[in-house]
Design an enzyme around this catalytic site. Structure first.
Site, PDB file in Angstrom:
ATOM      1  N   GLY A   1       0.805  -1.222   0.000  1.00  0.00           N
ATOM      2  CA  GLY A   1       0.000   0.000   0.000  1.00  0.00           C
ATOM      3  C   GLY A   1       0.830   1.260   0.000  1.00  0.00           C
ATOM      4  O   GLY A   1       0.519   2.241   0.675  1.00  0.00           O
TER       5      GLY A   1
ATOM      6  N   GLY B   1      -1.896   7.546   0.788  1.00  0.00           N
ATOM      7  CA  GLY B   1      -2.108   7.660   2.219  1.00  0.00           C
ATOM      8  C   GLY B   1      -0.837   7.559   3.038  1.00  0.00           C
ATOM      9  O   GLY B   1       0.237   8.008   2.636  1.00  0.00           O
TER      10      GLY B   1
ATOM     11  N   GLY C   1       0.902   5.004   3.686  1.00  0.00           N
ATOM     12  CA  GLY C   1       1.901   4.145   3.061  1.00  0.00           C
ATOM     13  C   GLY C   1       2.859   4.931   2.195  1.00  0.00           C
ATOM     14  O   GLY C   1       4.082   4.728   2.239  1.00  0.00           O
TER      15      GLY C   1
ATOM     16  N   SER D   1      -5.192  -0.748  14.200  1.00  0.00           N
ATOM     17  CA  SER D   1      -6.009   0.425  14.507  1.00  0.00           C
ATOM     18  C   SER D   1      -6.641   0.262  15.877  1.00  0.00           C
ATOM     19  O   SER D   1      -6.891  -0.861  16.343  1.00  0.00           O
ATOM     20  CB  SER D   1      -7.119   0.591  13.463  1.00  0.00           C
TER      21      SER D   1
ATOM     22  N   TYR E   1     -14.279  -4.169   9.700  1.00  0.00           N
ATOM     23  CA  TYR E   1     -12.999  -3.474   9.814  1.00  0.00           C
ATOM     24  C   TYR E   1     -12.362  -3.729  11.176  1.00  0.00           C
ATOM     25  O   TYR E   1     -11.160  -4.016  11.278  1.00  0.00           O
ATOM     26  CB  TYR E   1     -13.187  -1.975   9.580  1.00  0.00           C
TER      27      TYR E   1
END
Length: 271
Positions: free
Chosen positions: A7, A11, A13, A132, A157
């Site tokens: 990724g 963002g 990444g 997260s 998620y």
């Protein structure tokens, strides 16, 4: 150092990769969209220090090929950052028929690491998993990992982010150095895939969010520093060790997740 990151084209990444390049490291981009990677690299002065490998985490055959290519690309891999992730407003399935949060946020990285396991151990590669604080809302049901019943974006998620921490601790169990982290709530395109109600809350929270450079700071810290062995397997936030949920520390849960994950990717595992 040589550092691989999933990724890496958007963002946190991308910010992680750019900062590590500025520090003089060689970076391997593991990316789904090769065209996007080419476009991104046009704006990076240190692009000569970047190797790009195709890796679609929602396609286990692509991940298997990426694992082979990664091992062939460098004799020394110092760090692997499993950064890629996503959230999806509706229940969707990967090419292999797995719920997309499960596939992209966990199973793809699980297969990537497992197919490189001997290599990673030999190289003493540090594995960093971007999780997260959402993991605290997880409602794990091993009878329904694919969330065919009572699906919600938040649950999907949160479960996937719990898996990231459980996976981190399992990697320590088998002899690797591994860390999990919360990057912060980032003002990026992440909220675009939320349903209208969650998108409203996302919008209201924007003034309190971190930018992508701030969100990348813990990944960069963990990649760049050698930490005391007592911190192996720890969960980090703002570059400090913090406690994770009780479920995230449950060894029986992480062992069961490993077993179930192996079963889901068994056709692509290298033995």
């Amino acid at each position: 150092m040589t550092i691989a990151i999933t990724g890496a084209t958007s963002g946190i990444g991308l910010e992680t990769a750019k900062t590590l390049l500025e520090k003089g490291h060689k970076i391997i981009f593991l990316v789904r969209d090769m065209k996007k990677a080419d476009d991104v690299l046009k704006d990076i002065p240190q692009s000569g220090n970047v190797t790009v490998i195709a890796c679609d985490l929602a396609d286990l055959s692509s991940v298997k090929e990426a694992a082979e290519a990664l091992q062939e690309s460098t004799d020394q891999l110092d760090v692997l950052i499993n950064n890629a992730g996503g959230t999806f407003k509706e229940r969707m399935e990967s090419k292999d028929g797995y719920e997309l949060h499960l596939a992209v946020n966990h199973l793809g990285h699980f297969l990537l690491v497992n197919n490189c396991l001997d290599y990673l151990k030999k190289q003493s590669t540090k594995v960093i998993n971007v999780s997260s604080e959402a993991h605290r809302a997880a409602k794990l049901d091993f009878k329904d990992l694919n969330l065919k019943n009572n699906y919600s974006t938040i649950k999907a998620y949160a479960n996937a982010k719990l898996y990231n921490i459980l996976f981190t601790k399992s990697l320590v169990d088998i002899g690797l150095t591994s860390y999990a982290l919360h990057p912060g709530v980032i003002d990026s395109g992440f909220g675009d895939n939320l349903n209208p109600l969650l998108k409203m809350f996302w919008f209201l929270g924007k003034p309190f969010m971190k930018n992508t450079r701030q969100g990348a700071s813990t990944s960069i810290y963990l990649a760049s520093n050698t930490l005391d062995a007592s911190k192996n397997g720890a969960y980090f936030k703002d570059r400090k060790v913090v406690s994770c949920s009780k479920e995230a520390n449950n060894k029986a849960t992480r062992d069961r997740l490993w077993e179930e994950s192996e079963g889901l990717v068994k056709d692509y595992l290298q033995h």
